[in-house]
Design a protein around this motif. Structure first.
Motif, PDB file in Angstrom:
ATOM      1  N   HIS A  90       0.819  -1.211   0.000  1.00 16.12           N
ATOM      2  CA  HIS A  90       0.000   0.000   0.000  1.00 16.12           C
ATOM      3  C   HIS A  90       0.854   1.264   0.000  1.00 16.12           C
ATOM      4  N   GLY A  91       1.942   1.257   0.787  1.00 17.13           N
ATOM      5  CA  GLY A  91       2.768   2.452   0.902  1.00 17.13           C
ATOM      6  C   GLY A  91       3.322   2.882  -0.438  1.00 17.13           C
ATOM      7  N   ILE A  92       3.760   1.903  -1.235  1.00 10.06           N
ATOM      8  CA  ILE A  92       4.296   2.211  -2.561  1.00 10.06           C
ATOM      9  C   ILE A  92       3.181   2.756  -3.453  1.00 10.06           C
ATOM     10  N   ILE A  93       2.010   2.130  -3.389  1.00  8.22           N
ATOM     11  CA  ILE A  93       0.913   2.490  -4.281  1.00  8.22           C
ATOM     12  C   ILE A  93       0.406   3.897  -3.966  1.00  8.22           C
ATOM     13  N   VAL A  94       0.328   4.234  -2.679  1.00 10.96           N
ATOM     14  CA  VAL A  94      -0.105   5.581  -2.304  1.00 10.96           C
ATOM     15  C   VAL A  94       0.872   6.610  -2.859  1.00 10.96           C
ATOM     16  N   ARG A  95       2.176   6.315  -2.732  1.00  4.64           N
ATOM     17  CA  ARG A  95       3.170   7.251  -3.258  1.00  4.64           C
ATOM     18  C   ARG A  95       3.012   7.409  -4.774  1.00  4.64           C
ATOM     19  N   LEU A  96       2.789   6.295  -5.485  1.00  5.97           N
ATOM     20  CA  LEU A  96       2.616   6.369  -6.945  1.00  5.97           C
ATOM     21  C   LEU A  96       1.409   7.224  -7.310  1.00  5.97           C
ATOM     22  N   MET A  97       0.305   7.042  -6.577  1.00  3.46           N
ATOM     23  CA  MET A  97      -0.899   7.837  -6.856  1.00  3.46           C
ATOM     24  C   MET A  97      -0.611   9.321  -6.692  1.00  3.46           C
ATOM     25  N   VAL A  98       0.048   9.677  -5.569  1.00  2.00           N
ATOM     26  CA  VAL A  98       0.313  11.092  -5.301  1.00  2.00           C
ATOM     27  C   VAL A  98       1.241  11.664  -6.370  1.00  2.00           C
ATOM     28  N   GLU A  99       2.272  10.895  -6.742  1.00  2.00           N
ATOM     29  CA  GLU A  99       3.199  11.370  -7.774  1.00  2.00           C
ATOM     30  C   GLU A  99       2.473  11.590  -9.100  1.00  2.00           C
ATOM     31  N   CYS A 100       1.598  10.644  -9.480  1.00  6.34           N
ATOM     32  CA  CYS A 100       0.877  10.777 -10.745  1.00  6.34           C
ATOM     33  C   CYS A 100      -0.017  12.012 -10.738  1.00  6.34           C
ATOM     34  N   VAL A 101      -0.765  12.202  -9.639  1.00  6.40           N
ATOM     35  CA  VAL A 101      -1.675  13.351  -9.555  1.00  6.40           C
ATOM     36  C   VAL A 101      -0.888  14.653  -9.608  1.00  6.40           C
ATOM     37  N   ASN A 102       0.252  14.699  -8.906  1.00  4.52           N
ATOM     38  CA  ASN A 102       1.079  15.911  -8.924  1.00  4.52           C
ATOM     39  C   ASN A 102       1.611  16.187 -10.326  1.00  4.52           C
ATOM     40  N   GLU A 103       2.065  15.114 -11.002  1.00  6.79           N
ATOM     41  CA  GLU A 103       2.643  15.314 -12.333  1.00  6.79           C
ATOM     42  C   GLU A 103       1.597  15.763 -13.348  1.00  6.79           C
ATOM     43  N   LEU A 104       0.336  15.379 -13.122  1.00  7.90           N
ATOM     44  CA  LEU A 104      -0.729  15.808 -14.027  1.00  7.90           C
ATOM     45  C   LEU A 104      -1.248  17.200 -13.677  1.00  7.90           C
ATOM     46  N   GLY A 105      -0.722  17.792 -12.604  1.00  9.16           N
ATOM     47  CA  GLY A 105      -1.115  19.152 -12.238  1.00  9.16           C
ATOM     48  C   GLY A 105      -2.432  19.257 -11.498  1.00  9.16           C
ATOM     49  N   LYS A 120       3.054   2.609 -12.232  1.00  6.39           N
ATOM     50  CA  LYS A 120       2.848   4.062 -12.221  1.00  6.39           C
ATOM     51  C   LYS A 120       2.306   4.535 -13.569  1.00  6.39           C
ATOM     52  N   GLY A 121       2.809   3.932 -14.650  1.00  8.55           N
ATOM     53  CA  GLY A 121       2.285   4.274 -15.978  1.00  8.55           C
ATOM     54  C   GLY A 121       0.819   3.924 -16.116  1.00  8.55           C
ATOM     55  N   PHE A 122       0.412   2.760 -15.558  1.00  6.71           N
ATOM     56  CA  PHE A 122      -1.001   2.370 -15.620  1.00  6.71           C
ATOM     57  C   PHE A 122      -1.874   3.380 -14.868  1.00  6.71           C
ATOM     58  N   ILE A 123      -1.400   3.759 -13.661  1.00  2.00           N
ATOM     59  CA  ILE A 123      -2.197   4.694 -12.853  1.00  2.00           C
ATOM     60  C   ILE A 123      -2.319   6.033 -13.578  1.00  2.00           C
ATOM     61  N   LYS A 124      -1.219   6.479 -14.149  1.00  2.83           N
ATOM     62  CA  LYS A 124      -1.237   7.768 -14.845  1.00  2.83           C
ATOM     63  C   LYS A 124      -2.171   7.721 -16.051  1.00  2.83           C
ATOM     64  N   GLN A 125      -2.154   6.599 -16.782  1.00  3.91           N
ATOM     65  CA  GLN A 125      -3.054   6.441 -17.924  1.00  3.91           C
ATOM     66  C   GLN A 125      -4.498   6.464 -17.465  1.00  3.91           C
ATOM     67  N   GLY A 126      -4.772   5.796 -16.339  1.00  3.49           N
ATOM     68  CA  GLY A 126      -6.138   5.785 -15.803  1.00  3.49           C
ATOM     69  C   GLY A 126      -6.616   7.181 -15.456  1.00  3.49           C
ATOM     70  N   LEU A 127      -5.720   7.984 -14.845  1.00  3.15           N
ATOM     71  CA  LEU A 127      -6.099   9.352 -14.487  1.00  3.15           C
ATOM     72  C   LEU A 127      -6.229  10.228 -15.737  1.00  3.15           C
ATOM     73  N   GLN A 128      -5.358  10.003 -16.717  1.00  2.00           N
ATOM     74  CA  GLN A 128      -5.419  10.782 -17.960  1.00  2.00           C
ATOM     75  C   GLN A 128      -6.745  10.515 -18.683  1.00  2.00           C
ATOM     76  N   ASN A 129      -7.191   9.241 -18.645  1.00  3.81           N
ATOM     77  CA  ASN A 129      -8.476   8.905 -19.259  1.00  3.81           C
ATOM     78  C   ASN A 129      -9.606   9.693 -18.619  1.00  3.81           C
ATOM     79  N   GLN A 130      -9.505   9.852 -17.287  1.00  6.50           N
ATOM     80  CA  GLN A 130     -10.552  10.600 -16.593  1.00  6.50           C
ATOM     81  C   GLN A 130     -10.522  12.077 -17.011  1.00  6.50           C
ATOM     82  N   ILE A 131      -9.310  12.634 -17.123  1.00  9.02           N
ATOM     83  CA  ILE A 131      -9.187  14.036 -17.559  1.00  9.02           C
ATOM     84  C   ILE A 131      -9.762  14.197 -18.966  1.00  9.02           C
ATOM     85  N   ASP A 132      -9.496  13.217 -19.843  1.00  8.17           N
ATOM     86  CA  ASP A 132      -9.983  13.286 -21.219  1.00  8.17           C
ATOM     87  C   ASP A 132     -11.446  12.899 -21.361  1.00  8.17           C
ATOM     88  N   GLY A 133     -12.072  12.458 -20.260  1.00  8.38           N
ATOM     89  CA  GLY A 133     -13.476  12.087 -20.307  1.00  8.38           C
ATOM     90  C   GLY A 133     -13.756  10.794 -21.037  1.00  8.38           C
TER      91      GLY A 133
END
Lengths: 247, 66
Positions: free
Chosen positions: A22-37, A187-200
């Protein structure tokens, strides 16, 4: 090598067990959200279970709902907030695939524009390691003391495959945290998932296989990571992108 | 200044950093931190600041400074 600093949004040491993924995954989520602004435009639905501990150290807007309500509550959050914030449903396998299976499947069925991150550790971790639907045949837990008997309790459920093959969703992937390479892929998967949400584009589900040394009664360094690499991935839970819409 | 700053009190002695360090620069202390764990210690001479420890650490013990 660039400088690497732990994200400032994680303000305190989250009391996960030693060696918990969990600790690693939480860090990945926060990093992805920060990188997406979106560092100040994020709401997380926090599930019941080991995921609940995240609230003790992560400085994000959070909603805690009923056990298993991640899909339904995240739907409500996203429909209310629309494009003003990202919505993540952070769940464990017991929450998303057992108790909240109806909510999880219905959110995917409607192709809601949310990102679901499901941490699969093949048991109910917080309550002491009971058998869940993702427990492997033969795995010993406190409610399957002789090992899971798949003749009476069925085979492990594969919700990502179910959603990928049945529903018209945007993205389904499964990652793990066993090595630096796999962590970066995840981390790439999580970022793609968040990007999909941004793109609707719609519903994204990322399942992450996570070690649970406490309830697997194993040494974190050797047995837990080896179990994921040698038992979970080859025989039950293949990793990679299971579905990308448009491909 | 050392290449890696170790926050000893966050360490839970899971050993993922030791397993994944390509230069075998990480070992564990003989004394204990505030939570009763033996904490990670980085050998600066062997360390190449690759960041594998930061990537695999679940608890944010490591900070890579260069």
């Amino acid at each position: 090598m660039a400088k690497m600093k732990y994200p400032e949004q994680i303000v305190a040491n989250i009391p996960f067990c030693p060696g918990c993924g969990h600790g690693i995954i939480v860090r990945l989520m926060v990093e992805c959200v920060n990188e997406l602004g979106y560092s100040d435009k994020i709401v997380m639905h926090q599930a019941v279970g080991c995921c609940s501990l995240v609230g003790l150290g992560l400085d994000w807007e959070m909603l805690v709902g009923a056990h298993g309500g991640g899909g339904a509550n995240a739907t409500g959050l996203k429909r209310m907030l629309k494009d003003t914030a990202l919505v993540i449903a952070y769940q464990g396998d017991g929450d998303a695939y057992n108790i909240g299976l109806a909510e999880t499947l219905n959110a995917a069925y409607r192709n809601e524009n949310i990102t679901v991150i499901a941490v699969n550790n093949t048991n109910f971790g917080m309550t002491g390691g009971q058998m869940s639907w993702t427990t492997l045949p033969g795995q010993r837990t406190t409610t399957s003391v002789d090992g899971r008997d798949s003749k009476t309790s069925g085979m492990p459920i594969k919700v990502p495959e179910l959603i990928a093959n049945s529903f018209d969703t945007a993205y389904v992937a499964r990652g793990t945290v066993t090595s630096p390479a796999e962590i970066r892929k995840t981390k790439g998967f999580i970022k793609q998932g968040l990007q999909n949400q941004i793109d609707g584009k719609g519903h994204s589900l990322i399942e992450i296989l996570s070690p649970c040394p406490t309830n697997w009664h194993s040494n974190p360094i050797t047995d837990s990571l080896d179990r994921i690499e040698k038992e979970l991935i080859p025989f039950y839970y293949p990793i990679g992108e299971l579905k990308v819409k448009g491909e | 200044m050392s290449k890696v700053i170790v926050t000893a009190d966050l360490c839970k002695q899971c050993g993922y950093c030791e397993r994944h360090c390509p230069k075998e620069a990480i070992s564990f202390s003989s004394d204990f931190n505030a939570n009763g764990f033996k904490y990670a210690v980085v050998d600066d001479d062997k360390c190449i600041a690759c960041g594998m420890c930061y990537t695999t650490c679940p608890d944010g013990v490591f900070e890579i400074t260069q």
